[in-house]
Design an enzyme around this catalytic site. Structure first.
Site, mmCIF file in Angstrom:
data_model
loop_
_atom_site.group_PDB
_atom_site.id
_atom_site.type_symbol
_atom_site.label_atom_id
_atom_site.label_comp_id
_atom_site.label_asym_id
_atom_site.label_seq_id
_atom_site.Cartn_x
_atom_site.Cartn_y
_atom_site.Cartn_z
ATOM 1 N N GLN A 203 0.842 -1.196 0.000
ATOM 2 C CA GLN A 203 0.000 0.000 0.000
ATOM 3 C C GLN A 203 0.881 1.252 0.000
ATOM 4 O OE1 GLN A 203 -2.998 0.256 -0.651
ATOM 5 N NE2 GLN A 203 -4.113 1.788 0.519
ATOM 6 N N HIS A 240 -1.923 -4.102 0.584
ATOM 7 C CA HIS A 240 -1.909 -4.470 -0.832
ATOM 8 C C HIS A 240 -2.521 -3.278 -1.550
ATOM 9 C CE1 HIS A 240 -2.818 -7.801 -4.068
ATOM 10 N NE2 HIS A 240 -2.113 -6.780 -4.551
ATOM 11 N N LEU A 241 -1.802 -2.696 -2.495
ATOM 12 C CA LEU A 241 -2.183 -1.417 -3.084
ATOM 13 C C LEU A 241 -3.626 -1.412 -3.582
ATOM 14 C CD1 LEU A 241 -1.418 1.433 -3.977
ATOM 15 C CD2 LEU A 241 -0.510 0.445 -6.098
ATOM 16 N N HIS A 242 -4.401 -0.429 -3.101
ATOM 17 C CA HIS A 242 -5.793 -0.317 -3.519
ATOM 18 C C HIS A 242 -6.338 1.064 -3.203
ATOM 19 C CE1 HIS A 242 -6.119 -1.262 0.769
ATOM 20 N NE2 HIS A 242 -7.360 -0.791 0.748
ATOM 21 N N PHE A 243 -7.304 1.481 -3.999
ATOM 22 C CA PHE A 243 -8.121 2.662 -3.755
ATOM 23 C C PHE A 243 -9.543 2.176 -3.494
ATOM 24 C CE2 PHE A 243 -4.607 3.952 -6.386
ATOM 25 C CZ PHE A 243 -4.277 5.233 -5.969
#
Length: 449
Positions: A203, A240-243
């Site tokens: 993230q 964990h990369l997210h928008f």
């Protein structure tokens, strides 16, 4: 070392301890997940968006766009597919049954009673005192969700035309961007944008991922469809990369707050400071091209990450206005400097709460919700004026040469050449506010190097 109370996390319906052993067996884990055990040969819908080079017009669409997309993005695709998953029982609770009201007052804070979100989540699995942490595949991440939770892939069109493919192969070699449901939703249509999901990125914002989020906001073309981002330490609960994104047809209080222009960059991006709002922050808008705006904001976020400063981002107005809000609630909480009254609410002030959509866990808090109470809670989140100016100095140094060859970003209009806000003017605005007694704290934000 700071010791910070663990906060809840949003987890998939398919995150089961016993499933880890099944994932090691051949022939897939039996959960039809997005991990390598099940992904080969899988197909998902694909929405191919047109790359934008110009800033969106007032309608949230590129100025040169003359044709309607084949799919009405927001209502027909996102909400339609989301409704399908709700009918399929994939959510942890029925968010449509949650009571919601607009609180009487100048700003119109929105209160929602969401007891299910509080009761049906598990503890987070990572430290919350470090903004940057390596990805850990042994902990929960979005490759472990079921493929039925994914609504569609979201990729740039190869022929520069908007297209929709209802059954497209997943390109494992070129990790896809996907839009998936949030199984613990805050609002109807609450989804996650997960950039390059199979790369398992932690993230942390980078230029490419942020530009993707702006494209999604512009593609939706609806000012009530907003994207949000929480860093670690600012109540992101999955590394964990997210928008996040959802549709809510009322203005957010932060969108109505007055601002004071600081400067206009060499590439046309106007940077302003929020005034008379409980959380101090910066507002970015304009730019000669969408990528100019994206680069400046993403570089500001990267600066905050590199200096271990937790922050939240709201992408509003079809991607035309972006709010960057550094915060220090977790540090204050760890140091015992948050009142018991506020702690008892169990509200984790992430991007939606800071923007004015207050997700409340207790019926008592919902029934007693007021603008004064919302203001009091959010004021604890904010950096002090002194610390905010220090953080601003770091940001402006980082973005000073964001477009090498186009000039120094500090080359704005002559009267705006000083990039530091006029704190006296802001103090006057706050002192003249009916809420001034609730934003007079002097607590510094602890920045861990």
């Amino acid at each position: 070392m700071l010791r910070i109370k663990r906060v809840p996390t949003v987890v998939s319906n398919y995150q089961k301890e016993e499933a880890e052993e099944g994932a090691r067996r051949g022939g897939g884990c039996g959960r039809n997940c997005l991990n390598k055990c099940c992904i080969q040969g899988a197909k998902l819908p694909l929405y191919a968006f047109k790359r934008l080079t110009k800033i969106a017009s007032d309608k949230g669409l590129p100025a040169d766009e003359s044709t309607e997309p084949p799919v009405a993005f927001l209502e027909s695709l996102v909400l339609g597919e989301w409704e399908d998953r709700m009918q399929g029982g994939l959510f942890r609770y029925d968010v449509t049954a949650c009571e919601t009201k607009v609180i009487q007052g100048q700003y119109g804070f929105i209160a929602q009673l969401n007891e299910g979100r509080h009761l049906k989540k598990r503890p987070t699995e990572f430290r919350v005192d470090k903004v940057l942490q390596p990805f850990d595949g042994n902990k929960f991440n979005f490759t472990k969700v079921g493929q039925e939770e994914v609504l569609f892939q979201f990729e740039a069109s190869e022929d520069d035309e908007v297209q929709f493919f209802p059954n497209a192969p997943i390109d494992v070699e070129n990790s896809p961007n996907v839009v998936a449901i949030n199984v613990s939703p805050i609002e109807y249509g609450h989804v996650l944008l997960i950039p390059r999901i199979l790369e398992c990125l932690p993230q942390r914002i980078d230029r490419d991922s942020f530009l993707l989020a702006l494209h999604m906001a512009a593609e939706a073309g609806n000012p009530y469809f907003r994207l949000g981002y929480n860093s670690l330490g600012a109540f992101a609960t999955i590394n964990h990369l997210h928008f996040q994104a959802y549709y809510l047809a009322v203005p957010f209080p932060v969108e109505k707050a007055p601002t004071k222009k600081i400067i206009t960059s060499a590439v046309g991006v106007k940077i302003s400071e929020l005034l008379n709002y409980p959380v101090r922050g910066l507002v970015f808008e304009g730019g000669n091209a969408l990528q100019d705006l994206s680069n400046i904001v993403s570089d500001a976020c990267i600066c905050l990450q590199d200096h271990n400063i937790p922050y939240n981002v709201l992408i509003a107005d079809c991607g035309r206005r972006i709010f960057v809000l550094p915060q220090c609630y977790a540090e204050k909480q760890a140091l015992g400097e948050v009142s018991a009254e506020i702690l008892d609410t169990q509200v984790n002030p992430a991007v939606w709460e800071i923007s004015g959509h207050m997700v409340l866990k207790r019926k008592k808090d919902y029934e007693e919700a007021s603008e004064e109470n919302a203001w009091r809670l959010l004021a604890v989140v904010s950096l002090s004026e002194e610390r905010f100016q220090e953080v601003n100095a770091l940001i402006f140094e980082a973005i000073a040469f964001v477009d090498k060859g186009k000039g120094n970003a500090a080359q704005g209009s002559h009267e705006e050449a000083d990039v530091k806000p006029q704190s006296i003017e802001e103090a006057d605005a706050i002192n003249n506010s009916p809420h001034r007694s609730r934003v007079t704290g002097t607590q510094e934000c602890i920045v861990l190097q």
